[in-house]
Design a protein around this motif. Structure first.
Motif, PDB file in Angstrom:
ATOM      1  N   PRO A 280       0.828  -1.213   0.000  1.00 51.56           N
ATOM      2  CA  PRO A 280       0.000   0.000   0.000  1.00 51.56           C
ATOM      3  C   PRO A 280       0.863   1.265   0.000  1.00 51.56           C
ATOM      4  N   LEU A 281       0.241   2.382  -0.350  1.00 53.79           N
ATOM      5  CA  LEU A 281       0.947   3.655  -0.466  1.00 53.79           C
ATOM      6  C   LEU A 281       1.619   4.054   0.846  1.00 53.79           C
ATOM      7  N   GLU A 282       0.986   3.838   1.972  1.00 51.80           N
ATOM      8  CA  GLU A 282       1.574   4.210   3.268  1.00 51.80           C
ATOM      9  C   GLU A 282       2.878   3.453   3.513  1.00 51.80           C
ATOM     10  N   VAL A 283       2.906   2.176   3.149  1.00 55.57           N
ATOM     11  CA  VAL A 283       4.117   1.376   3.328  1.00 55.57           C
ATOM     12  C   VAL A 283       5.210   1.882   2.398  1.00 55.57           C
ATOM     13  N   LYS A 284       4.845   2.197   1.160  1.00 55.96           N
ATOM     14  CA  LYS A 284       5.825   2.728   0.212  1.00 55.96           C
ATOM     15  C   LYS A 284       6.444   4.026   0.728  1.00 55.96           C
ATOM     16  N   LEU A 285       5.602   4.909   1.290  1.00 60.17           N
ATOM     17  CA  LEU A 285       6.108   6.185   1.804  1.00 60.17           C
ATOM     18  C   LEU A 285       7.076   5.976   2.963  1.00 60.17           C
ATOM     19  N   ARG A 286       6.745   5.037   3.869  1.00 59.29           N
ATOM     20  CA  ARG A 286       7.643   4.755   5.004  1.00 59.29           C
ATOM     21  C   ARG A 286       8.960   4.164   4.526  1.00 59.29           C
ATOM     22  N   LEU A 287       8.901   3.242   3.571  1.00 51.57           N
ATOM     23  CA  LEU A 287      10.125   2.647   3.034  1.00 51.57           C
ATOM     24  C   LEU A 287      10.990   3.691   2.323  1.00 51.57           C
ATOM     25  N   ALA A 288      10.358   4.566   1.552  1.00 50.78           N
ATOM     26  CA  ALA A 288      11.098   5.617   0.855  1.00 50.78           C
ATOM     27  C   ALA A 288      11.762   6.561   1.849  1.00 50.78           C
ATOM     28  N   GLU A 289      11.066   6.919   2.921  1.00 50.02           N
ATOM     29  CA  GLU A 289      11.637   7.811   3.936  1.00 50.02           C
ATOM     30  C   GLU A 289      12.821   7.154   4.634  1.00 50.02           C
ATOM     31  N   ALA A 290      12.711   5.856   4.943  1.00 49.52           N
ATOM     32  CA  ALA A 290      13.814   5.145   5.581  1.00 49.52           C
ATOM     33  C   ALA A 290      15.025   5.086   4.660  1.00 49.52           C
ATOM     34  N   THR A 291      14.787   4.839   3.374  1.00 51.33           N
ATOM     35  CA  THR A 291      15.887   4.786   2.409  1.00 51.33           C
ATOM     36  C   THR A 291      16.580   6.133   2.297  1.00 51.33           C
ATOM     37  N   LEU A 292      15.798   7.207   2.243  1.00 53.34           N
ATOM     38  CA  LEU A 292      16.380   8.550   2.149  1.00 53.34           C
ATOM     39  C   LEU A 292      17.211   8.900   3.378  1.00 53.34           C
ATOM     40  N   SER A 293      16.734   8.546   4.557  1.00 52.46           N
ATOM     41  CA  SER A 293      17.490   8.883   5.775  1.00 52.46           C
ATOM     42  C   SER A 293      18.790   8.079   5.847  1.00 52.46           C
TER      43      SER A 293
END
Length: 169
Positions: free
Chosen positions: A71-84
């Motif tokens: 889902p979109l919420e999971v994608k957003l959390r994964l993207a934020e973790a990758t960026l950090s």
């Protein structure tokens, strides 16, 4: 911005006046491509749309794509973790760099000194950044090299290493 310049140089290097016609194509391409920094395409994260497969099915690697999209919420959390994580790694790298050393016979690209021309209808931003490849004929000093054309052996000149880049075939 660097990617935009790279794409427009690719599409418009032969005829600079067609850049305006390529804007929509470049926009669609950038919005559909998976970005290394997040692991998702902008359309996936911002619009919640499914990823478009730009390659033909014959080029897909088996097992490369999952059958179910999170889902979109999971994608957003994964993207934020990758960026950090990437930001942390970038902070650990030392600023600045050392000059590359070349050997005689190495192939290099030379940074082009481009200028716009209204007569030729050329725009500096769409000209290629490097010219070559050239062969290093001799090392003049620690950071200066004599370049020559590999096809006919004519000398191109003496250049500082900051204007050279290794040529990768």
């Amino acid at each position: 911005m660097r990617e935009l310049g790279r794409l427009f140089r690719t599409f418009c290097s032969d005829k600079h006046s067609k850049w305006a016609f390529e804007v929509a194509n470049v926009q669609d391409f950038l919005n559909e491509i998976v970005h290394e920094s997040t692991g998702y395409s902008p359309n996936e994260l911002q619009c919640g749309t499914e990823r478009v497969r730009l390659l033909p099915k014959s080029l897909h690697v088996s097992g490369c794509y999952s059958k179910t999209e999170p889902p979109l919420e999971v994608k957003l959390r994964l993207a934020e973790a990758t960026l950090s994580k990437r930001a942390e790694r970038r902070a650990l790298r030392s600023p600045g760099g050392r000059f590359v050393s070349f050997m005689e016979g190495d192939l290099v690209l030379l940074k082009a000194n481009n200028t716009s021309s209204s007569i030729k209808t050329e725009i500096k931003k769409f000209l290629l950044l490097f010219e070559g490849p050239y062969v290093i004929r001799a090392k003049i000093r620690d950071h200066t090299y004599l370049l020559c054309n590999p096809e006919n052996g004519s000398e191109r000149g003496i250049f500082h290493v900051s204007h050279l880049k290794p040529y990768n075939r």
